[in-house]
Design a protein around this motif. Sequence first.
Motif, PDB file in Angstrom:
ATOM      1  N   SER B  61       0.845  -1.190   0.000  1.00  0.00           N
ATOM      2  CA  SER B  61       0.000   0.000   0.000  1.00  0.00           C
ATOM      3  C   SER B  61       0.884   1.246   0.000  1.00  0.00           C
ATOM      4  O   SER B  61       0.589   2.244  -0.665  1.00  0.00           O
ATOM      5  CB  SER B  61      -0.926   0.005   1.216  1.00  0.00           C
ATOM      6  OG  SER B  61      -1.817   1.090   1.143  1.00  0.00           O
ATOM      7  N   MET B  62       1.979   1.153   0.742  1.00  0.00           N
ATOM      8  CA  MET B  62       2.939   2.272   0.768  1.00  0.00           C
ATOM      9  C   MET B  62       3.529   2.508  -0.613  1.00  0.00           C
ATOM     10  O   MET B  62       3.640   3.661  -1.059  1.00  0.00           O
ATOM     11  CB  MET B  62       4.044   1.960   1.778  1.00  0.00           C
ATOM     12  CG  MET B  62       5.102   3.035   1.894  1.00  0.00           C
ATOM     13  SD  MET B  62       6.688   2.329   2.356  1.00  0.00           S
ATOM     14  CE  MET B  62       7.127   1.454   0.850  1.00  0.00           C
ATOM     15  N   GLY B  65       0.806   4.193  -2.582  1.00  0.00           N
ATOM     16  CA  GLY B  65       0.456   5.527  -2.088  1.00  0.00           C
ATOM     17  C   GLY B  65       1.577   6.535  -2.269  1.00  0.00           C
ATOM     18  O   GLY B  65       1.343   7.679  -2.667  1.00  0.00           O
ATOM     19  N   MET B  66       2.808   6.125  -1.992  1.00  0.00           N
ATOM     20  CA  MET B  66       3.923   7.067  -2.158  1.00  0.00           C
ATOM     21  C   MET B  66       4.100   7.420  -3.637  1.00  0.00           C
ATOM     22  O   MET B  66       4.423   8.556  -3.974  1.00  0.00           O
ATOM     23  CB  MET B  66       5.232   6.510  -1.572  1.00  0.00           C
ATOM     24  CG  MET B  66       5.837   5.372  -2.363  1.00  0.00           C
ATOM     25  SD  MET B  66       7.271   4.576  -1.558  1.00  0.00           S
ATOM     26  CE  MET B  66       8.583   5.729  -1.927  1.00  0.00           C
ATOM     27  N   ILE B  68       1.776   7.700  -5.811  1.00  0.00           N
ATOM     28  CA  ILE B  68       0.740   8.686  -6.140  1.00  0.00           C
ATOM     29  C   ILE B  68       1.196  10.079  -5.716  1.00  0.00           C
ATOM     30  O   ILE B  68       1.090  11.049  -6.473  1.00  0.00           O
ATOM     31  CB  ILE B  68      -0.591   8.303  -5.455  1.00  0.00           C
ATOM     32  CG1 ILE B  68      -1.141   7.003  -6.064  1.00  0.00           C
ATOM     33  CG2 ILE B  68      -1.610   9.428  -5.551  1.00  0.00           C
ATOM     34  CD1 ILE B  68      -2.177   6.300  -5.204  1.00  0.00           C
ATOM     35  N   GLY B  69       1.746  10.171  -4.504  1.00  0.00           N
ATOM     36  CA  GLY B  69       2.249  11.466  -4.029  1.00  0.00           C
ATOM     37  C   GLY B  69       3.366  11.991  -4.909  1.00  0.00           C
ATOM     38  O   GLY B  69       3.405  13.177  -5.258  1.00  0.00           O
ATOM     39  N   MET B  70       4.283  11.109  -5.297  1.00  0.00           N
ATOM     40  CA  MET B  70       5.397  11.512  -6.167  1.00  0.00           C
ATOM     41  C   MET B  70       4.869  11.986  -7.524  1.00  0.00           C
ATOM     42  O   MET B  70       5.279  13.022  -8.052  1.00  0.00           O
ATOM     43  CB  MET B  70       6.350  10.326  -6.363  1.00  0.00           C
ATOM     44  CG  MET B  70       7.112   9.940  -5.107  1.00  0.00           C
ATOM     45  SD  MET B  70       7.858   8.286  -5.234  1.00  0.00           S
ATOM     46  CE  MET B  70       9.124   8.582  -6.468  1.00  0.00           C
TER      47      MET B  70
END
Lengths: 359, 324
Positions: B61-62, B65-66, B68-70
């Motif tokens: 999940s990390m 999710g990370m 997506i942020g990047m």
Amino acid sequence: MVDVAHFSIPYFQYLNEQGQPVVALPDFVKDNQTLFSLYRLMTLLRVFDARAIALQRTGMLGTYPSVLGQEAVSVGLGAAMHLDDVLCPAYREGGAQIQRGVTLSDILLYWGGDERGNVFGHPNDFPMAVPIGSQTLHAVGVACAFQYRKQARVAVAVCGDGATSQGDFYEALNLAGVRNLPVVFIVANNQWAISVPRGRQTRCQTLAQKAIAAGFAGWQIDGNDVIAVKEKCAEAIEKARTGGGPTLIEALTYRLGDHTTADDASRYRSKEEVAQAQAKEPLKRLRHYLTERGEWSEEKEQLLLAECAKDVEEAVEAYKQVSPVTTDMMFDFHFATLPADLAEQKHLAAQFPVGDAHA
Amino acid sequence: MPEITLLEAVNQALAYEMQRDENVIVLGEDVGTNGGVFRATQGLLQKFGAERVWDTPLAESMIAGMSIGMASQGLKPVAEFQFMGFSYPGLDQIINHAARLRNRTRGRLSCPVVFRTPYGAGIHAPEHHSESTEAIYAHTPGLRVVIPSSPARAYGLLLAAIRDPDPVIFLEPTRLYRLVKQNVPDEGEALPLDQCFVLREGSDVTLVSWGAMLHETMNVARALDQEGISCEVIDVATIKPLDRDTLLNSVEKTGRCVIIHEAPLTAGMGAEIAAILAEQALFFLQAPIVRVAGYDVTVPYFKLEKAYLPSEARIKEAVLTVLQ
């Protein structure tokens, strides 16, 4: 036996519940305008909140989550961030968002069922995140981008106490620690995850201590003391900006209202508890402090309330005046270029237009 | 020019695009020092350094999710899930955020991530290493799902996926990783997304497949050719969104269609393709469409994986059935 960590969680408060300073106040407190601005934003948010609930009750807005009692957390945070930082909010952070280019009518649009509420005046901030805790991972990803580009910018994630039970929250903290990312996590601990009290989320004595296992500092602050929120958020953010790595701040507050307009909090908590929390709410204590300092009066209060009511009415008016939705809007933004199958479905939907539920 | 495997083609595409675009970051579990458990990212750490190739903590999940942020800040993460069966913790982030970021912000933010993962059965792997659940991703609005079936298409489609401004699920058939070799010029030429590839022209029946099953499908087509049956073989390649025109044109020509996929039958992409053909080419069909798919069972442990995978015999029987 390996002795790995002994820890204590510092707690920061400047103004107590009566609005009396309990320790030496930060420098920014000397400036009346800064305090007025914080007080004005919290008041605006409270007036807006009541109006939004009224709009929902009259069918003019969808389900809406009240921020009553939590105004200091987002207002203080917003005042501590730089504009080119990035905010990854949950859904009660209007007080920070309105300092970053989001308008009150944007917020109404969002809760009014219109994606255009997320087309606000900040280029990089994330929209509100409804899946609990998921935004913490976006913030670490944003922080990865800042770190990779060697930019002096900080990502801030805000979540609630319930979110600290989510895997995403732990995974975000873990990555923030291992990569020493420029990110700050704010846990707005309002004591209730809908009907589940803080005590049933975790056996940890504090939520802040969850940062310890990830290898960085966790602090508790009085989240109803806007001076503490602004001061400690700014400290954590500047630490992150200058290579000092992440911080977790647990802001202790209380959700005085229902979870959302679809909730009835009297089903699961007592009037006595709410009354006790009411005594600690954030606006009253700053008002008392300003009054003691000779900088506030009933007359100023009435003027401010009228001014906020006017701002809110203008936002409601702008919300009502927004152009109607069209069925095309469902399709046009899924991809940079509309694929052929979606183009066909878009054409089909346009032949069966429907009204706008809240127009 | 040396011939390379599909696995090496993935590696070559990653290296090419990392060289070309400094926004491309490769990340995932064991992708750095170890070069990936299949070696898809081998040598990238040495070539581009730890700033561009990240061994992440073990949390899918990390990883989603990370990324997506990047991506929201203009980076182009190419994130690896080690096996498809381990990608599901990332589903929440992919479905609730990656697939929607552009839409829910009306284009203010976007999510140009490629999620790569090895997928499919047939390599004698342990439990959870053999899934083909592409329909989960294909069912999600806002995602592209791309599946290469040869070294050249792996190279060209992966380049296209990385350059695409929206999220792409890129599924690499493990069974094909080292099965065949091909000349693949390393010239940065992307292949088109959202298009089928006609691997073999024919006139009697259309065989539609993707990923590893094209290996068996092509074998059947070649064998039937010896018996005087002319099979057209289509590699769907991008299973979402579907290139309906190529599929319809072919079936309108042949009048017969067999769809072959490794994923379970029910609600698989074969059902979607069959429905499209039934809706739009019914009067060209001279026989009912037949699907040859994985059974609606959990992928068995490897003693039975060959029994699970559609065999050449099953495909051939289906072709003969629609030709009757």
